[in-house]
Design an enzyme around this catalytic site. Structure first.
Site, PDB file in Angstrom:
ATOM      1  CG  ASP A 238      -0.128  -0.075   2.537  1.00  0.00           C
ATOM      2  OD1 ASP A 238       0.499   0.866   2.812  1.00  0.00           O
ATOM      3  OD2 ASP A 238      -0.290  -1.318   3.235  1.00  0.00           O
TER       4      ASP A 238
ATOM      5  CD  GLU B 196      19.430 -23.949 -16.787  1.00  0.00           C
ATOM      6  OE1 GLU B 196      18.320 -24.175 -16.781  1.00  0.00           O
ATOM      7  OE2 GLU B 196      20.332 -24.594 -15.836  1.00  0.00           O
TER       8      GLU B 196
END
Length: 728
Positions: free
Chosen positions: A534, A614
């Site tokens: 928030d 990777e």
């Protein structure tokens, strides 16, 4: 900019693209006249209609005039018990047992600059970039005075609201409800949009037409919650990303909240937003005052996208206080999903060396480093290093990490305590719990009573001693359970209704103390991921772990919903291992990177388990993050398509302020036989410029890309594109 007509008591607030007007009428009622797309200066009083409405009573001032009723008038801040039966903004319990709040206009003034709120988060601005309007109202019988605070940040299209309530009478008053925002619409043909879900599935967009009665979302969990976010929207039924008027309303608050909208019998609508009235009762003695959290409003005449960009701009420039604001944040790797609690000093160092070799810049040590914590059932509150795992303590680890060229970050959970801890043994009364009741536990944790200064002092001193002993550049501030048995041993019976709010104020107080004492340390908020995402927390923690769900495909929806109010740089987003621990899904590493690279970027995996190919891709992703940092973190964000269950790609773009550079990101969904050819219409480009895309020899005019679209290749399942556009 704010205009005050002192003769007619009309107040008009203008932002770049919106206008807000209200008027104190001859009876002292503060009427809401208009909020919408910017219009010319005009007295909008003729928009108010009067009629004799049955069962809508009339205040004493109007005598036998049956056309005037608080129940039918659009009001700026609604009272209760005096004839308005719609959603109340203010409910007071007076000393005589009555529940009446009837506010009338007293005075108003305009000030340069933006007001601030002591002990509460609020948007801020230099004096030349904002103005404040303060309208004073009073209930004449109880002598409760209310200051309605309005802040106007014109360039951001932002209007903020807060309310200060003062008891000027000679008897105590109990506040039972105090909304931060009341917004009346003289029409109810609107859609209500909320952002809902749960743990690991936060902020999914829900859209519904307003129906008769009250629709609401909120939290009574003590935190703003995974389930519902304190940001909501109202919009025209046909509104979309580029079209239609829409209103965004956010509460800068991290505790219990309620966002409610009512469609009345007369086809108008009222939105209220503020602290949830559940278990809320604030005792206001004579001479005392209470201030509500701040609410923030943006009105966009041109759809959701403009509204989002204005909120993003306001948050970036007028809310967050980020020590990294003017420099690139480091790429971090977090230890949690790599080995949870199962580590020792040697394993940590090897992990850090692997990370440094690939270009990662910060190592974050997550849970398990303190007390005797080998699982989640012990040691919260015992904030000293576990020397079985860290023989040299945090200072020794810090020195070794720094020698590798890395910065050190640390996970903490300051608001909680384990029963198996020295802190609990010394201070069992420091937890929230009524006397004589058995505990309700969450994750084997109890909640510390942050309403108490001595509790906050202990936590601050214990953690600050660690921060003083080691070079720690980052704190991950977690909070892993909701509040229950909310009762404080430090407050008398008549003030137990204040505990939920005082708890939040205590969290804000401690966060501010840490910020002041450690100005170069970045604090990231977390509450089981996105349980406290928030604007209130963003004032103290300029980024928040977006969700504990790190699955890239699920994150498309989570980050999509989050983006309506919150900018990408606030979203903690990491690449994790596959199969994903939450979903069991395996998604290509390149796709996982594309999704995480549109947030605050990092990794959650054991790098030693990656193949050489990777690892090379990880190193490339880190370079991509560094090269596109300003574009992603400071550019304009555009949602191009919504995540879909039917396999259609999810697409978004970051566009530089000068529109000369853009980054297009596309992730495909599930594949099906015979896929369609798709064109993607971009947004935010300059129509007259020509753009070259990565790997494409053609120069594309901006208007062609936005109107005709760009032809997407057919992608395999969960495949991605990440294309850079540059104007030539």
């Amino acid at each position: 900019m704010i205009f005050q007509d002192t003769e007619k008591n009309i107040f008009t607030l203008h932002t770049r693209n919106s206008t807000y007007q209200m008027k104190a009428d001859p009876n002292g009622v503060l009427l809401h006249l208009y909020y919408g797309p910017r219009i010319s200066d005009c007295d909008l009083s003729p928009l108010i209609r009067f009629a004799d409405r049955g069962f809508s009573p009339n205040p004493a001032e109007v005598g036998n005039d049956r056309t005037y009723s608080l129940d039918t008038l659009p009001q700026e801040y609604s009272g209760s018990g005096a004839g308005d039966f719609r959603l109340p903004s203010l409910e007071l319990e007076l000393s005589d047992g009555s529940w009446v709040a009837d506010l009338r206009y007293v005075e108003a003034r305009v000030e340069k600059g933006k007001y601030n709120l002591e002990g509460l988060p609020a948007f801020y601005a230099p004096q030349e970039e904002a103005e404040t309007l303060i309208i004073t109202m009073e209930d004449a019988t109880s002598h409760v005075r209310v200051d309605l605070l309005y802040g106007v940040l014109e360039a951001c299209d932002l209007i903020t609201r807060a309310v200060r309530i003062e008891n000027r009478g000679d008897a105590p008053v109990r506040i039972r409800r105090a909304a931060s925002l009341c917004l009346d619409f003289q029409g109810a043909d609107l859609d209500f949009i909320t952002f809902d879900g749960g743990h690991v599935k936060e902020r999914g967009l829900n859209r519904t037409r307003l129906r008769s009665g009250v629709q609401s979302v909120g939290s009574i969990r003590g935190i703003s919650s995974h389930q519902h976010n304190p940001f909501v929207m109202l919009c025209q039924p046909g509104a979309d990303e580029e079209h239609g008027t829409c209103y965004g309303a956010a509460l800068l608050y991290s505790g219990n909240f309620e966002a409610a909208v009512e469609r009345s019998q007369f086809e108008d609508a009222r939105l209220t937003l503020g602290i949830h009235p559940f278990h809320f009762c604030w005792l206001l003695e004579p001479g005392q005052s209470f201030t509500t959290p701040e609410a923030a409003l943006v009105c966009s005449p041109n759809g959701f996208s403009q509204m989002s960009r204005q909120f993003h701009k306001a948050i970036r420039t007028h809310l967050v206080r980020d020590v990294w604001q003017n420099r690139r944040k480091p790429v971090q790797i977090n230890s949690w999903e790599a080995f949870y609690f199962d580590y020792d000093h040697q394993r940590l160092l090897q992990f850090a060396k692997e990370a440094a070799s690939l270009g990662i810049e910060m190592f974050v040590l997550d849970d398990g480093w303190f007390g005797h914590r080998d699982n989640d059932s012990s040691s919260l509150g015992d904030w000293w290093a576990n020397e079985k795992k860290l023989p040299g303590g945090l200072s020794g680890l810090s020195a070794e990490i720094k020698a590798l060229g890395l910065e050190l970050g640390l996970w903490i959970e300051p608001e909680m305590v384990s029963e198996d801890s020295q802190l609990y043994q010394d201070h069992p009364d420091w937890v929230l719990n009524p006397p004589g009741r058995p505990y309700t536990r969450g994750r084997f944790q109890l909640v510390l009573d942050f309403t108490r200064a001595e509790v906050r002092d202990y936590v601050f001193q214990a953690l600050q001693a660690l921060l003083d002993s080691a070079e720690i550049s980052y704190l991950k501030w977690d909070m892993n359970r909701a509040l229950t048995q909310v009762w404080s041993a430090a407050l008398p019976t008549e003030r137990q209704g204040e505990v939920y709010h005082r708890y939040v104020l205590g969290v804000y107080d401690l966060l501010e103390r840490f910020r002041q004492a450690n100005p170069n340390t970045l604090i990231e908020g977390c509450s089981g991921g996105g349980g406290r995402f928030d604007m209130g927390m963003l004032y103290y923690t300029p980024q928040i772990w977006c969700s504990d769900n790190t699955d890239a495909i699920d994150r498309l929806s989570i980050q999509y919903g989050t983006s309506f109010a919150y900018p990408p740089f606030t979203m903690g987003a990491h690449v994790s291992a596959v199969p994903n621990e939450q979903t069991g899904r395996s998604v290509p590493l390149e796709t996982r990177g594309t999704v995480a690279l549109s947030g605050s970027f990092g990794y959650e995996m054991d790098l030693s388990k990656l193949s050489d190919q990777e690892k090379a891709l990880v190193a490339r992703q880190i370079r991509d993050y560094q090269e596109s940092y300003d574009l992603v973190q400071k550019g304009d964000y555009f949602r191009l398509t919504a995540p879909s269950a039917d396999g259609a790609p999810t697409a978004w773009a970051h566009v530089s302020p000068d529109k000369r550079t853009a980054l297009l990101c596309v992730v495909s969904g599930q594949t099906h036989a015979g896929p369609p050819f798709r064109r993607l219409r971009l947004r935010g480009l300059e129509p007259g410029l020509r753009y070259r895309l990565t790997g494409d020899d053609m120069l594309w005019p901006g208007d062609v890309l936005m109107q005709a679209g760009y032809p997407l290749p057919i992608l395999g399942e969960y495949q991605c594109l990440r294309l850079l556009l540059k104007a030539e």
